[in-house]
Design an enzyme around this catalytic site. Structure first.
Site, PDB file in Angstrom:
ATOM      1  CE  LYS A 164      -6.996  -0.064   6.447  1.00  0.00           C
ATOM      2  NZ  LYS A 164      -7.773   0.323   5.283  1.00  0.00           N
ATOM      3  CB  CYS A 186      -3.675   3.338  -1.520  1.00  0.00           C
ATOM      4  SG  CYS A 186      -4.822   4.674  -1.265  1.00  0.00           S
ATOM      5  CD  GLN A 224      -6.632  -4.543   4.493  1.00  0.00           C
ATOM      6  OE1 GLN A 224      -7.526  -5.196   5.002  1.00  0.00           O
ATOM      7  NE2 GLN A 224      -6.858  -3.342   3.992  1.00  0.00           N
ATOM      8  CG  ASP A 247       0.887  -2.141   6.229  1.00  0.00           C
ATOM      9  OD1 ASP A 247      -0.063  -2.318   7.014  1.00  0.00           O
ATOM     10  OD2 ASP A 247       0.783  -1.520   5.162  1.00  0.00           O
ATOM     11  CG  HIS A 278      -1.879   0.992   1.414  1.00  0.00           C
ATOM     12  ND1 HIS A 278      -1.597   2.284   1.800  1.00  0.00           N
ATOM     13  CD2 HIS A 278      -3.224   0.944   1.229  1.00  0.00           C
ATOM     14  CE1 HIS A 278      -2.724   2.974   1.846  1.00  0.00           C
ATOM     15  NE2 HIS A 278      -3.723   2.189   1.510  1.00  0.00           N
TER      16      HIS A 278
HETATM   17  N1  PMP Z   1      -1.515  -0.657   4.571  1.00  0.00           N
HETATM   18  C1  PMP Z   1      -2.471  -1.457   4.084  1.00  0.00           C
HETATM   19  C2  PMP Z   1      -2.117  -2.866   3.691  1.00  0.00           C
HETATM   20  C3  PMP Z   1      -3.777  -0.975   3.970  1.00  0.00           C
HETATM   21  O1  PMP Z   1      -4.731  -1.779   3.476  1.00  0.00           O
HETATM   22  C4  PMP Z   1      -4.075   0.347   4.371  1.00  0.00           C
HETATM   23  C5  PMP Z   1      -5.477   0.914   4.254  1.00  0.00           C
HETATM   24  N2  PMP Z   1      -6.116   0.642   3.040  1.00  0.00           N
HETATM   25  C6  PMP Z   1      -3.031   1.136   4.874  1.00  0.00           C
HETATM   26  C7  PMP Z   1      -1.770   0.601   4.962  1.00  0.00           C
HETATM   27  C8  PMP Z   1      -3.250   2.544   5.314  1.00  0.00           C
HETATM   28  O2  PMP Z   1      -4.127   2.594   6.391  1.00  0.00           O
HETATM   29  P1  PMP Z   1      -4.635   3.989   6.931  1.00  0.00           P
HETATM   30  O3  PMP Z   1      -5.275   4.696   5.779  1.00  0.00           O
HETATM   31  O4  PMP Z   1      -5.613   3.636   7.997  1.00  0.00           O
HETATM   32  O5  PMP Z   1      -3.442   4.727   7.422  1.00  0.00           O
END
Ligand code: PMP
Length: 406
Positions: A223, A363, A200, A197, A122
């Site tokens: 999430k 993203c 998920q 990270d 991401h």
């Molecule tokens: N890493 C991953 C794998 C994600 O799926 C997401 C959110 N889609 C993020 C980072 C970023 O999360 P946040 O927008 O809550 O900072």
């Protein structure tokens, strides 16, 4: 027994209609819905306990501080950190990664060093390291994926000799579950600091930072059934002790004179400014809720729904599934392409039937460039997702195909 109908009763929004149709919410990887207990915890805080934390000596302030700090212990237990000093509250995963970039990276990464990440990340776990490499004239090495959407084994060699390794435990597009334990061991053996990270993965399965062996782990509360604005950065205590603050001011200080300042102890050194108190208390309730369900049951349920989605989507002519074919190799989501129809059109037509999915690059532009597709559609699942909702998605896709003659 995992009773999804009973669980759904706890989520008031799932009784809502959109455009006169029952809501079919298949966008939980973007953000999860919240159980009533969490919503009530936020409003009860404002109704009964509202005061700033770590400041007032009055009883209300002390009660707010007690409730707020209690959540730190809940997070610590939830991810099996050694101490609550290793849990820093952040707004989300993105802020947590940036905290590592500015607090650790700017101090420790030097010209010529290598930073390793993967092509499936991401942007929140990619752009910070790309920019750190740029600012420090370091090199960014990117581990590629194979045809199944898994990290190429032989490319893990890139970790050898690196200074920093950042990898997601679960991809938000491919769904791929990465062997973060193995990757963090390779990082450790080569003297590199590792960041996982968990955006998920933490909402999907049991997380044990000691077992993973990571130096940092970032995740977002929103999430995992908690309110927006909540999240955490786990960091090993000795690394946090040596790290610079990212934000200055407010209660992160120990002493301030005109000439200089000294910093508060962990974890407050990294928490400048008034935090999201009510929402963090909501995070604590969300953790209690997930624990009550049992993270192994959550994992099994998501896997079960994912297996069903893979099967049903696989039966639709023109659908191409992106990522691993087996549900047990995935977090609870499936991204796909529908031949001859742009993902935005897929999402818009499904929306007419009350079905919420996500379309776009999610993203993860480097991954979409690598796959040579501009965008994809993604259905994602959570503790409350039922198989009938997958059936509704399939019916909706047949409608999309009819509209587009696909
Ligand atoms: N890493 C991953 C794998 C994600 O799926 C997401 C959110 N889609 C993020 C980072 C970023 O999360 P946040 O927008 O809550 O900072």
């Amino acid at each position: 027994m995992y009773d999804v109908e009973k669980i759904r009763q706890d989520f008031p929004i799932l009784r809502e209609k959109v455009g006169g149709k029952p809501l079919v919410y298949l966008d939980s990887a973007a953000t999860s819905q919240k159980p009533k207990e969490v919503i009530d915890a936020v409003s009860n805080f404002y109704l009964k306990s509202n005061a700033n934390v770590a400041r007032g000596l009055h009883r209300l302030g002390e009660e707010a501080t007690r409730q707020y700090e209690e959540v730190r212990f809940k997070v610590k237990d939830f991810i099996n950190a050694r101490s609550e000093r290793e849990v820093l509250f952040t707004k989300n995963t993105t802020e947590a990664a940036n905290m590592v970039l500015y607090g650790w990276g700017m101090k420790n990464i030097k010209e010529g060093d290598r930073i390793v990440t993967t092509i499936m990340e991401h942007h929140s776990n990619f752009v910070p390291w790309q920019q750190l490499a740029r600012m420090k004239k370091a090199k960014l090495d990117v581990i590629d994926i194979d045809a199944d959407g898994k990290l190429k084994e032989d490319e893990l060699e890139k970790i050898m000799g690196a200074k920093f390794v950042a990898v997601s435990a679960a991809s938000n597009v491919l769904g791929t579950l990465n062997d973060v334990k193995k990757i963090c061991k390779l990082a450790r053996d080569s003297g590199a600091v590792s960041l996982v990270d968990g955006a998920q993965s933490v909402p999907s399965m049991k997380t044990d930072v000691r077992d993973i062996g990571c130096d940092f782990l970032a995740f977002s509360g929103h999430k995992m059934l908690a309110p927006f604005g909540t999240g955490a950065l786990y960091g090993k205590e000795e690394i946090l002790q040596a790290m610079d603050p990212f934000l200055y001011g407010s209660e992160m200080i120990h002493k301030v004179t005109v000439e200089e300042s000294t910093w508060n102890d962990l974890p407050h050194r990294f928490e400048a400014g008034t935090p999201v108190v009510a929402e963090t208390i909501g995070l604590g309730v969300a953790i209690d809720y997930m624990k009550k369900l049992g993270m192994d049951n959550v994992k099994r349920h998501k896997e079960d729904v994912t297996a069903y989605a893979l099967k049903r989507l696989g039966e639709v002519n023109g659908v191409k599934i992106i990522g691993p074919k087996n549900a047990h190799e995935r977090a609870g989501l499936v991204a796909f392409e529908l031949e001859k129809v742009h993902p935005h059109d897929v999402a818009a037509i499904l929306d007419d039937s009350g079905i919420a999915i996500r379309s776009g690059h999610h993203c993860a532009m480097p991954l979409h460039l690598r796959l040579d597709i501009p965008a994809s559609s993604r259905a994602s699942f959570h503790v409350y997702t039922k198989k009938e909702e997958i059936d509704a998605l399939i019916t909706g896709l047949e409608k999309v195909k009819m509209v587009f003659g696909a």
